[in-house]
Scaffold this motif. Structure first.
Motif, mmCIF file in Angstrom:
data_model
loop_
_atom_site.group_PDB
_atom_site.id
_atom_site.type_symbol
_atom_site.label_atom_id
_atom_site.label_comp_id
_atom_site.label_asym_id
_atom_site.label_seq_id
_atom_site.Cartn_x
_atom_site.Cartn_y
_atom_site.Cartn_z
ATOM 1 N N SER A 113 -10.334 -21.868 -48.383
ATOM 2 C CA SER A 113 -10.730 -21.220 -49.634
ATOM 3 C C SER A 113 -10.273 -19.758 -49.604
ATOM 4 C CB SER A 113 -12.237 -21.353 -49.864
ATOM 5 O OG SER A 113 -12.964 -20.730 -48.822
ATOM 6 N N PHE A 114 -11.171 -18.814 -49.858
ATOM 7 C CA PHE A 114 -10.780 -17.408 -49.852
ATOM 8 C C PHE A 114 -11.929 -16.565 -49.308
ATOM 9 C CE2 PHE A 114 -11.942 -18.412 -54.392
ATOM 10 C CZ PHE A 114 -13.201 -17.837 -54.374
ATOM 11 N N GLY A 115 -11.680 -15.302 -49.070
ATOM 12 C CA GLY A 115 -12.735 -14.403 -48.617
ATOM 13 C C GLY A 115 -12.288 -13.478 -47.509
ATOM 14 N N VAL A 116 -13.066 -12.421 -47.312
ATOM 15 C CA VAL A 116 -12.714 -11.401 -46.326
ATOM 16 C C VAL A 116 -12.722 -11.965 -44.913
ATOM 17 C CG1 VAL A 116 -13.360 -9.177 -45.338
ATOM 18 C CG2 VAL A 116 -13.599 -9.543 -47.794
ATOM 19 N N THR A 117 -13.793 -12.687 -44.542
ATOM 20 C CA THR A 117 -13.895 -13.202 -43.181
ATOM 21 C C THR A 117 -12.762 -14.176 -42.886
ATOM 22 O OG1 THR A 117 -16.294 -13.055 -43.468
ATOM 23 C CG2 THR A 117 -15.505 -14.098 -41.470
ATOM 24 N N LEU A 118 -12.403 -15.002 -43.877
ATOM 25 C CA LEU A 118 -11.283 -15.926 -43.680
ATOM 26 C C LEU A 118 -9.978 -15.168 -43.466
ATOM 27 C CD1 LEU A 118 -13.475 -17.841 -45.108
ATOM 28 C CD2 LEU A 118 -11.498 -19.196 -45.782
ATOM 29 N N SER A 119 -9.836 -14.021 -44.125
ATOM 30 C CA SER A 119 -8.599 -13.247 -43.957
ATOM 31 C C SER A 119 -8.491 -12.726 -42.524
ATOM 32 C CB SER A 119 -8.538 -12.089 -44.956
ATOM 33 O OG SER A 119 -9.433 -11.041 -44.617
ATOM 34 N N TYR A 120 -9.613 -12.357 -41.922
ATOM 35 C CA TYR A 120 -9.590 -11.922 -40.525
ATOM 36 C C TYR A 120 -9.225 -13.087 -39.605
ATOM 37 C CZ TYR A 120 -11.431 -7.187 -41.178
ATOM 38 O OH TYR A 120 -11.571 -5.864 -41.512
ATOM 39 N N MET A 121 -9.745 -14.273 -39.895
ATOM 40 C CA MET A 121 -9.412 -15.443 -39.100
ATOM 41 C C MET A 121 -7.918 -15.739 -39.153
ATOM 42 S SD MET A 121 -10.247 -19.442 -39.774
ATOM 43 C CE MET A 121 -8.945 -19.377 -41.029
ATOM 44 N N VAL A 122 -7.358 -15.725 -40.370
ATOM 45 C CA VAL A 122 -5.939 -16.023 -40.539
ATOM 46 C C VAL A 122 -5.093 -15.000 -39.792
ATOM 47 C CG1 VAL A 122 -4.052 -16.106 -42.211
ATOM 48 C CG2 VAL A 122 -6.206 -17.269 -42.703
ATOM 49 N N GLN A 123 -5.463 -13.731 -39.892
ATOM 50 C CA GLN A 123 -4.705 -12.697 -39.190
ATOM 51 C C GLN A 123 -4.742 -12.917 -37.686
ATOM 52 O OE1 GLN A 123 -2.790 -10.463 -40.798
ATOM 53 N NE2 GLN A 123 -1.993 -9.938 -38.777
ATOM 54 N N GLU A 124 -5.868 -13.364 -37.166
ATOM 55 C CA GLU A 124 -6.000 -13.592 -35.723
ATOM 56 C C GLU A 124 -5.126 -14.762 -35.264
ATOM 57 O OE1 GLU A 124 -7.109 -12.701 -31.934
ATOM 58 O OE2 GLU A 124 -7.487 -11.537 -33.767
ATOM 59 N N LEU A 125 -4.855 -15.714 -36.142
ATOM 60 C CA LEU A 125 -4.022 -16.861 -35.765
ATOM 61 C C LEU A 125 -2.620 -16.437 -35.342
ATOM 62 C CD1 LEU A 125 -5.018 -19.445 -38.533
ATOM 63 C CD2 LEU A 125 -5.617 -19.544 -36.102
ATOM 64 N N PHE A 126 -2.162 -15.281 -35.821
ATOM 65 C CA PHE A 126 -0.839 -14.801 -35.431
ATOM 66 C C PHE A 126 -0.784 -14.374 -33.969
ATOM 67 C CE2 PHE A 126 -0.468 -14.491 -40.039
ATOM 68 C CZ PHE A 126 0.839 -14.885 -40.253
ATOM 69 N N GLU A 127 -1.943 -14.264 -33.320
ATOM 70 C CA GLU A 127 -1.986 -13.926 -31.901
ATOM 71 C C GLU A 127 -1.687 -15.143 -31.017
ATOM 72 O OE1 GLU A 127 -2.479 -10.788 -30.691
ATOM 73 O OE2 GLU A 127 -2.402 -10.189 -32.814
ATOM 74 N N TYR A 128 -1.652 -16.328 -31.616
ATOM 75 C CA TYR A 128 -1.402 -17.562 -30.870
ATOM 76 C C TYR A 128 0.046 -18.011 -31.082
ATOM 77 C CZ TYR A 128 -6.511 -18.087 -30.534
ATOM 78 O OH TYR A 128 -7.841 -17.911 -30.280
ATOM 79 N N THR A 129 0.494 -18.891 -30.201
ATOM 80 C CA THR A 129 1.782 -19.555 -30.361
ATOM 81 C C THR A 129 1.526 -21.042 -30.551
ATOM 82 O OG1 THR A 129 2.913 -17.945 -28.944
ATOM 83 C CG2 THR A 129 4.023 -20.057 -29.322
ATOM 84 N N PHE A 130 1.852 -21.539 -31.735
ATOM 85 C CA PHE A 130 1.601 -22.947 -32.054
ATOM 86 C C PHE A 130 2.924 -23.706 -32.130
ATOM 87 C CE2 PHE A 130 -1.953 -20.630 -34.111
ATOM 88 C CZ PHE A 130 -3.014 -21.228 -33.436
ATOM 89 N N GLU A 131 2.916 -24.921 -31.609
ATOM 90 C CA GLU A 131 4.123 -25.753 -31.635
ATOM 91 C C GLU A 131 3.759 -27.157 -32.122
ATOM 92 O OE1 GLU A 131 5.852 -25.569 -27.756
ATOM 93 O OE2 GLU A 131 6.496 -23.478 -27.985
ATOM 94 N N TYR A 132 3.191 -27.223 -33.311
ATOM 95 C CA TYR A 132 2.814 -28.504 -33.901
ATOM 96 C C TYR A 132 3.780 -28.854 -35.028
ATOM 97 C CZ TYR A 132 -1.621 -27.805 -31.453
ATOM 98 O OH TYR A 132 -2.574 -27.598 -30.491
ATOM 99 N N GLN A 162 2.228 -19.943 -42.267
ATOM 100 C CA GLN A 162 3.205 -19.179 -41.488
ATOM 101 C C GLN A 162 2.774 -19.075 -40.031
ATOM 102 O OE1 GLN A 162 3.820 -15.193 -42.964
ATOM 103 N NE2 GLN A 162 5.191 -14.632 -41.300
ATOM 104 N N ALA A 163 1.495 -18.776 -39.803
ATOM 105 C CA ALA A 163 0.993 -18.634 -38.435
ATOM 106 C C ALA A 163 1.048 -19.956 -37.668
ATOM 107 C CB ALA A 163 -0.440 -18.111 -38.456
ATOM 108 N N LEU A 164 0.827 -21.067 -38.378
ATOM 109 C CA LEU A 164 0.789 -22.381 -37.733
ATOM 110 C C LEU A 164 2.143 -23.080 -37.730
ATOM 111 C CD1 LEU A 164 -2.576 -23.761 -39.200
ATOM 112 C CD2 LEU A 164 -2.202 -22.516 -37.059
ATOM 113 N N GLY A 165 3.135 -22.471 -38.363
ATOM 114 C CA GLY A 165 4.448 -23.093 -38.436
ATOM 115 C C GLY A 165 4.464 -24.303 -39.349
ATOM 116 N N GLY A 166 3.626 -24.270 -40.390
ATOM 117 C CA GLY A 166 3.514 -25.412 -41.288
ATOM 118 C C GLY A 166 3.929 -25.086 -42.710
#
Length: 320
Positions: A113-132, A162-166
């Motif tokens: 959905s949307f929201g401030v807390t979700l935006s922080y979560m999405v930004q943190e996903l860029f700290e990971y390397t995903f290969e799915y 973008q963060a998940l490569g999807g």
């Protein structure tokens, strides 16, 4: 979104995500270096860019176990609310990204959905390397439009993909329209109908709730609800909103024309998901979280310790 906001976002993406220098950005945007510097400064001032100091996130395992057991959840994560709103947003976003990283797999469909807390979560996903392979992110609700683009559904769906490569699918409509007739017309439109149908395939959904006591809620900041409307909703039994729909203490949408003006996935989408993750970092949302959990809208909670303690206190009559 006006052209200046678009330039602020583009400059911020080039500077913070692609690590380009201000002179390089000036050439791309066809402007002066001083203009780039001003755009970056205004992006921070307006909240398009949020800068935080990354600190270890304190968790409360025993409190999380109480929340999980008491509300019969599949899982619960409780983190410190810290000393500021931004720290609470970051802590919950960090923990939500960490949890999400543990349940991802090839070809999973994710609703957001949307929201401030979700935006922080999405930004943190860029700290990971995903290969799915084949991950698809679905925007569950129409756009906020007049709100902060950094927390809006289209932006979050795109960035998460973008963060998940999807890949991602937009809901090309406002979250709330002027009449039930317009809402129904949009819901019948081919691309919107197909996007919502795809949302029903989501194995993972991530959303939050809103409180009618919180003037910082995304719906109010975007102008979809006004301060004076809160009393009207409350008189009809509303205690908050989930997927933009005004809900009562049992999590059931109230009878009000507002709910018929929503363009987005119905609550059944998150209720049917294998992992329905509710995230939040504001004790003002406690009643709305209690209602959503009662209606089985979430089977996982990622919340701050203040919200967790207040949920237990209100539900069980005990103070942690």
């Amino acid at each position: 979104m006006n052209s200046k906001e678009m330039n602020m976002i583009r400059a911020a993406e080039l500077y913070y995500e692609q690590r380009l220098g201000q002179s390089e950005i000036a050439k791309i945007l066809n402007c002066s270096r001083s203009t780039v510097s001003r755009l970056l400064a205004e992006a921070v001032e307006s909240g398009i860019v949020r800068i935080y100091i990354k600190r270890p996130v304190e968790k409360f395992p025993s409190l999380a176990e109480k929340v999980k057991h008491h509300f019969k959840l599949k899982d619960a994560i409780v983190v410190s609310g810290g000393t500021s709103n931004d720290q609470a947003f970051y802590n919950v976003g960090f923990a939500a990204a960490e949890f999400l990283s543990q349940i991802l797999h090839d070809h999973v469909v994710i609703g957001i959905s949307f929201g401030v807390t979700l935006s922080y979560m999405v930004q943190e996903l860029f700290e990971y390397t995903f290969e799915y392979d084949g991950i698809e992110v679905i925007q569950l609700m129409g756009g906020l439009g007049f709100g902060d683009p950094a927390i809006d559904g289209p932006e979050l769906a795109q960035k998460m993909a973008q963060a998940l490569g999807g890949t991602y699918r937009y809901l090309q409509a406002p979250a709330v329209v002027d009449s039930p007739e317009i809402a129904q017309h949009l819901l019948n439109e081919k691309t919107i109908r197909e996007t919502i149908q795809k949302a029903f395939q989501a194995e993972i959904t991530i959303s939050s709730v809103g409180s009618l006591m919180d003037n910082l809620s995304s719906l109010e900041r975007s102008g979809y609800i006004r301060k004076e409307e809160r009393a009207t909703f409350q008189a009809k039994g509303a205690i908050g909103h989930s997927l933009s729909r005004m809900i009562d203490e049992n999590g059931i949408p109230i009878h009000d024309p507002f709910n018929a003006r929503i363009v987005g996935a119905p609550l059944d989408v998150i209720k049917n998901a294998k992992w329905s993750i509710g995230i939040g970092s504001n004790p003002l949302k406690t009643q709305a979280f209690l209602a959503a959990v009662k209606d089985r809208q979430f089977n996982v909670l990622v919340i701050d310790d203040g919200t967790a303690r207040e949920m237990l206190r209100l539900q069980a009559g005990t103070s942690e």
